[in-house]
Design an enzyme around this catalytic site. Structure first.
Site, PDB file in Angstrom:
ATOM      1  N   GLY A  96     -36.204  29.817  33.387  1.00 36.39           N
ATOM      2  CA  GLY A  96     -35.721  30.677  34.451  1.00 36.39           C
ATOM      3  C   GLY A  96     -35.384  29.915  35.708  1.00 36.39           C
ATOM      4  N   GLY A  97     -35.693  28.615  35.739  1.00 33.06           N
ATOM      5  CA  GLY A  97     -35.418  27.809  36.925  1.00 33.06           C
ATOM      6  C   GLY A  97     -33.952  27.767  37.292  1.00 33.06           C
ATOM      7  N   PHE A  98     -33.083  27.644  36.297  1.00 32.32           N
ATOM      8  CA  PHE A  98     -31.650  27.594  36.598  1.00 32.32           C
ATOM      9  C   PHE A  98     -31.160  28.932  37.144  1.00 32.32           C
ATOM     10  CE2 PHE A  98     -27.145  28.045  35.612  1.00 32.32           C
ATOM     11  CZ  PHE A  98     -26.643  26.911  36.235  1.00 32.32           C
ATOM     12  N   GLN A 191     -36.060  15.925  37.859  1.00 31.93           N
ATOM     13  CA  GLN A 191     -35.095  16.244  38.894  1.00 31.93           C
ATOM     14  C   GLN A 191     -34.891  15.018  39.799  1.00 31.93           C
ATOM     15  OE1 GLN A 191     -33.125  18.714  39.030  1.00 31.93           O
ATOM     16  NE2 GLN A 191     -34.051  20.378  37.850  1.00 31.93           N
ATOM     17  N   GLY A 218     -30.698  19.258  36.779  1.00 35.41           N
ATOM     18  CA  GLY A 218     -29.954  19.032  38.009  1.00 35.41           C
ATOM     19  C   GLY A 218     -28.639  18.315  37.834  1.00 35.41           C
ATOM     20  N   ASP A 268     -27.292  21.469  25.459  1.00 32.43           N
ATOM     21  CA  ASP A 268     -26.977  22.891  25.293  1.00 32.43           C
ATOM     22  C   ASP A 268     -25.948  23.282  26.336  1.00 32.43           C
ATOM     23  OD1 ASP A 268     -28.120  25.118  27.454  1.00 32.43           O
ATOM     24  OD2 ASP A 268     -29.025  23.135  27.646  1.00 32.43           O
ATOM     25  N   CYS A 306      -9.311  20.713  10.840  1.00 31.51           N
ATOM     26  CA  CYS A 306     -10.633  21.340  10.822  1.00 31.51           C
ATOM     27  C   CYS A 306     -10.916  21.972   9.472  1.00 31.51           C
ATOM     28  CB  CYS A 306     -10.721  22.390  11.929  1.00 31.51           C
ATOM     29  SG  CYS A 306     -12.326  23.222  12.030  1.00 31.51           S
ATOM     30  N   CYS A 308     -13.408  24.297   9.024  1.00 33.55           N
ATOM     31  CA  CYS A 308     -14.243  25.483   9.186  1.00 33.55           C
ATOM     32  C   CYS A 308     -13.619  26.688   8.478  1.00 33.55           C
ATOM     33  CB  CYS A 308     -14.485  25.786  10.666  1.00 33.55           C
ATOM     34  SG  CYS A 308     -13.141  26.646  11.529  1.00 33.55           S
ATOM     35  N   CYS A 311     -10.411  28.107  10.212  1.00 33.24           N
ATOM     36  CA  CYS A 311      -9.173  27.337  10.045  1.00 33.24           C
ATOM     37  C   CYS A 311      -8.673  27.375   8.595  1.00 33.24           C
ATOM     38  CB  CYS A 311      -9.385  25.903  10.520  1.00 33.24           C
ATOM     39  SG  CYS A 311      -9.513  25.780  12.328  1.00 33.24           S
ATOM     40  N   HIS A 337     -15.249  28.990  15.384  1.00 32.12           N
ATOM     41  CA  HIS A 337     -14.536  27.715  15.341  1.00 32.12           C
ATOM     42  C   HIS A 337     -15.086  26.735  16.377  1.00 32.12           C
ATOM     43  CE1 HIS A 337     -11.349  24.704  15.368  1.00 32.12           C
ATOM     44  NE2 HIS A 337     -11.379  24.835  16.685  1.00 32.12           N
TER      45      HIS A 337
END
Length: 379
Positions: A96-98, A191, A218, A268, A306, A308, A311, A337
């Site tokens: 939750g910091g962000f 940080q 950060g 992420d 690709c 996938c 595609c 995709h």
């Protein structure tokens, strides 16, 4: 056994990048890896079964948002986040910091925690290191994140120093409040902004607490990419080599490769899913905005290189039609995709590390992607 362990399998002779494996209570995953983001216990438009098809072995969910909706008490009654969302592989929850950082116009940071208002209702709320641990213990994620302050960019040296010191104090409180140390691993967050001595101080503070993993926080908050790379170059060599290293909030293809070269194991970002809903696709030759009019009669796949499912089966013209008509299936196809593209990119990165050629891979990828050109467009 500790709930989270890291196995270093190979170091690339050409770049120093790491090939590793992280072991969790819900399975292992190879690194470097990209983690799809499922903020509200779902990766937007994707089913857990589709994520398994894509070979995603860990996803991220958001403590702040799940606390507010549906409530950690409801998820606890369901048996935890894995059972609630029918996902049997690893989950990481941020603290939750962000969100505290992103709600800067409606929050007040105190030593005890953060007072702020609900981003939808305006209700007064309070989040502390202890509360963030309590929520995540109920959620039952494999990897929890310590509650920190994510300062804005740029920030003065004095502000950043005070922020780093507060984050270190909060990290100690997080460890004391973490009640499920046998089956949930808690990562500390480094940080310090662009200040080398403050990053070093943060690392010294946090490594003294012996977390099972460490994140670099950060970054990707508005600084130029060369600043991010410079910070990683003086930060990651100081981080423990026997524990996973996580760069938070980074998901553009060039930054994934640059981060891996600088010793990062986990990434992420909402980028691939967010831009997919705007009709923007990641391809081997750069970005493609499939909703543009020039693709109305283009019956080729999004990316002819690709492999996938999208595609192999659907054309640019069809996907454009769906998106222009605001059909959910169109957003599902572009999301599938884009996630395939990044997860497959990380498989290629791991293979290049195993063969000691990640530097050559980067050069070839950047050339094909158009990133070596002046004023190249990225995401």
């Amino acid at each position: 056994m500790k709930p989270i362990t890291y196995e270093l399998m190979k170091t690339c002779k050409q770049t120093g990048a790491r090939l590793g494996r992280v072991h969790t209570p819900h399975g292992s995953f190879d690194t470097p890896t990209f983690m799809p983001v499922g903020t509200l216990a779902t990766v937007k438009t994707m089913s857990p079964e589709e994520l398994e098809e894509l070979n995603a072995n860990i996803i991220l969910s958001n403590t702040y948002h799940l606390w507010l909706r549906p409530g950690d008490d409801i998820i606890g009654e369901a048996g935890g986040l894995h059972q609630f969302m029918n996902w049997n592989k690893a989950i990481l929850t941020d603290s939750g910091g962000f969100q505290v950082f992103s709600l800067s116009d409606r929050r007040e940071i105190k030593e005890e925690g953060v007072h702020f208002r609900h981003h939808l209702s305006g209700e007064k709320l309070f989040l502390s290191p202890e509360k963030a641990m309590q929520i995540q213990n109920v959620l039952g994620s494999d990897i929890m994140m310590a509650f920190d302050e994510c300062p804005p960019y740029p920030a003065t040296y004095d502000y950043m120093k005070a922020s780093v010191e507060r984050t270190s104090r909060w990290a100690e409180r997080c460890l004391e409040a973490h009640l499920r140390q046998n089956d949930q691993g808690l990562f500390g967050i480094i940080q310090g902004g662009e200040y080398e001595d403050l990053r070093k101080q943060s690392i010294e503070d946090l490594t003294s607490l012996d977390f099972p993993g460490y994140a670099v926080g950060g970054l990707s908050v508005g600084e130029p990419k060369h600043i991010m790379n410079e910070v990683l170059e003086f930060t990651t060599p100081l981080m423990p080599s026997n524990k996973p290293r996580y760069l938070m909030g980074v998901g553009s293809p060039d930054s994934l490769i640059d981060g891996a070269i600088r010793g990062i194991d986990m990434f992420d970002c909402v980028l691939p899913t967010r831009i997919a809903r705007n009709g923007t696709c990641m391809t081997s030759f750069g970005r493609l905005v499939v909703r543009n009019a020039k693709y109305a009669r283009d019956f080729r796949p999004i990316d002819e290189k690709c492999e996938c499912h999208v595609c192999k089966n659907y054309s640019r013209a069809y996907i454009r039609h769906l998106i222009k008509c605001n059909e959910t299936f169109g957003f599902r196809l572009t999301t599938y995709h884009n996630l395939y593209f990044l997860l497959n990119l990380m498989r290629k990165v791991r293979k290049a590390i195993s063969e000691d050629r990640l530097g050559d891979f980067k050069k070839a990828f950047f050339e094909q992607y158009g990133l070596n050109q002046p004023n190249a467009k990225n995401f």
